[in-house]
Design a protein around this motif. Structure first.
Motif: not given
Length: 387
Positions: A28-29, A32-36, A153-168
């Motif tokens: 769940n966390g 939610f962090a992935s969306w955030v 934390l995991a969701g935020a880290a993956v989200g940052s990495f995905a944004a850095h790579l330009g993943v939609r």
């Protein structure tokens, strides 16, 4: 308070049930962090202002608050375990949808459904957490909330990495949903069911114990700050400090790292220092740090202030829930559920309030509300003293 006898070993040992419920908190966390982490990209894709985004986020809060009201009935009809699994299925199905809508109205409708699923998961997970504590005969709620923070934390880290790579955002969130749904499928067999209990002198449903209201106010303040940090920390870094989208995700990551560390260490620290001094001085220092960061406008100082905020808030929910369980005139589960319902309302109502204030006064000013709330937490810390 009369002790509750532990049941004999059932088909699912308490250790397996503990791990399964912990997995649900983590998933769940992380979801939610992935969306955030992709809120800035979703906002920019639709072209929303802060106020329009805040209104859309209010739909998420409205859905969750509706779920809080209906979850007790749903658990009576379906069982808490089944309700949790159904809510999780809806949660992960809807998770990618906000990234593919094309208007504020469609975003609000999607977030309403997402909030409903999230609220039902919250209520069900915490109810199962109380059941795991009852079976184990020891406190596990802090570690369960720590798993939620670890997921964040995991969701935020993956989200940052995905944004850095330009993943939609849509592709990123769809991938996260598939992975987390798979984890839930694996863990589902070990999930416990809440044992029905009746208390002759229990207050009528919907009428909270007045002695729990102060604890509810503390949870409300803490979760208002936590919800605002979740949805607006990245936006503050990007808009007020001019960072990139990838760097903006560091704000929630710093907050989440601090919460993970403190939630897993919080039991030992509060036993040595005392919960009241820990909450009082921790929130006082964090309020001062965040106020300084908003005035100075420095990225390192802001990240440090976000980390301080995570440290001070991490222990609030575990110690408040534990106090509620001890003080409840009916059962520990009733006390925890009462306080959690009030607190999670704050978690979900905080983000839209910040957005509305930011629309007229700017994000730094709106974050001043969080400074005030942490100062109030410091003042209310004495409410944790046993009466």
């Amino acid at each position: 308070m009369t002790s509750v006898p532990l049941p004999h070993a059932g088909p699912h040992p308490s250790s397996a049930a503990h791990k399964a419920v912990a997995a649900m908190f983590f998933c769940n966390g992380a979801g939610f962090a992935s969306w955030v982490s992709r809120i800035p990209a979703v906002r920019d894709g639709i072209g929303l202002s802060e106020g329009e985004l805040g209104t859309a986020l209010f739909a998420l809060a409205a859905g969750a608050l509706l779920a809080f009201r209906l979850s007790a009935w749903g658990a009576d009809i379906l069982g808490t375990r089944t309700q949790l699994l159904l809510a999780a299925a809806l949660y992960f199905f809807v998770l990618p949808q906000p990234a593919v809508v094309g208007s504020q109205i469609s975003l609000a409708l999607t977030l309403f459904v997402f909030g409903t699923a999230n609220g039902a998961m919250d209520v069900s997970m915490n109810a199962l957490g109380v059941e795991v504590e009852r079976r184990a005969g020891r406190s596990v709620m802090s570690s369960l909330h720590g798993m939620w923070s670890a997921g964040g934390l995991a969701g935020a880290a993956v989200g940052s990495f995905a944004a850095h790579l330009g993943v939609r955002p849509g592709l990123h969130l769809a991938g996260v949903a598939v992975v987390l749904a798979t984890v839930v499928l694996v863990a589902r067999r070990a999930l416990p069911e809440v044992t029905a209990r009746s208390t002759p002198d229990a207050p009528a449903r919907g009428r909270p114990d007045a002695s729990l209201l102060a604890l509810g106010a503390m949870a409300l303040c803490a979760f208002l700050v936590e919800g605002a940090m979740a949805d607006w920390s990245a936006v503050l870094l990007r808009d007020a400090l001019g960072t990139s989208e990838a760097v903006a995700a560091w704000g929630y990551a710093a907050f989440s790292v601090a919460m993970v560390v403190m939630r897993f260490a919080g039991d030992g620290i509060s036993q040595r220092v005392g919960a009241v001094p820990l909450l009082r001085w921790g929130n006082a220092v964090s309020a001062a740090a965040l106020a300084a960061a908003l005035v100075v406008g420095s990225l390192p100082l802001t990240l440090a202030a976000f980390a301080c905020t995570g440290l001070s808030l991490a222990i609030v929910a575990p110690v408040v829930f534990a106090a509620a369980g001890r003080r409840s005139r009916t059962s520990p589960g009733h006390g925890i559920a009462t306080v959690a319902s009030v607190g999670y309302g704050g978690f979900l109502l905080g983000p839209p309030v910040i957005g509305w204030i930011a629309e007229y006064a700017g994000l730094p000013v709106s974050f001043g509300v969080l400074v005030t709330l942490m100062a109030l937490l410091a003042l209310m810390a004495g409410r944790l003293k046993e009466e």
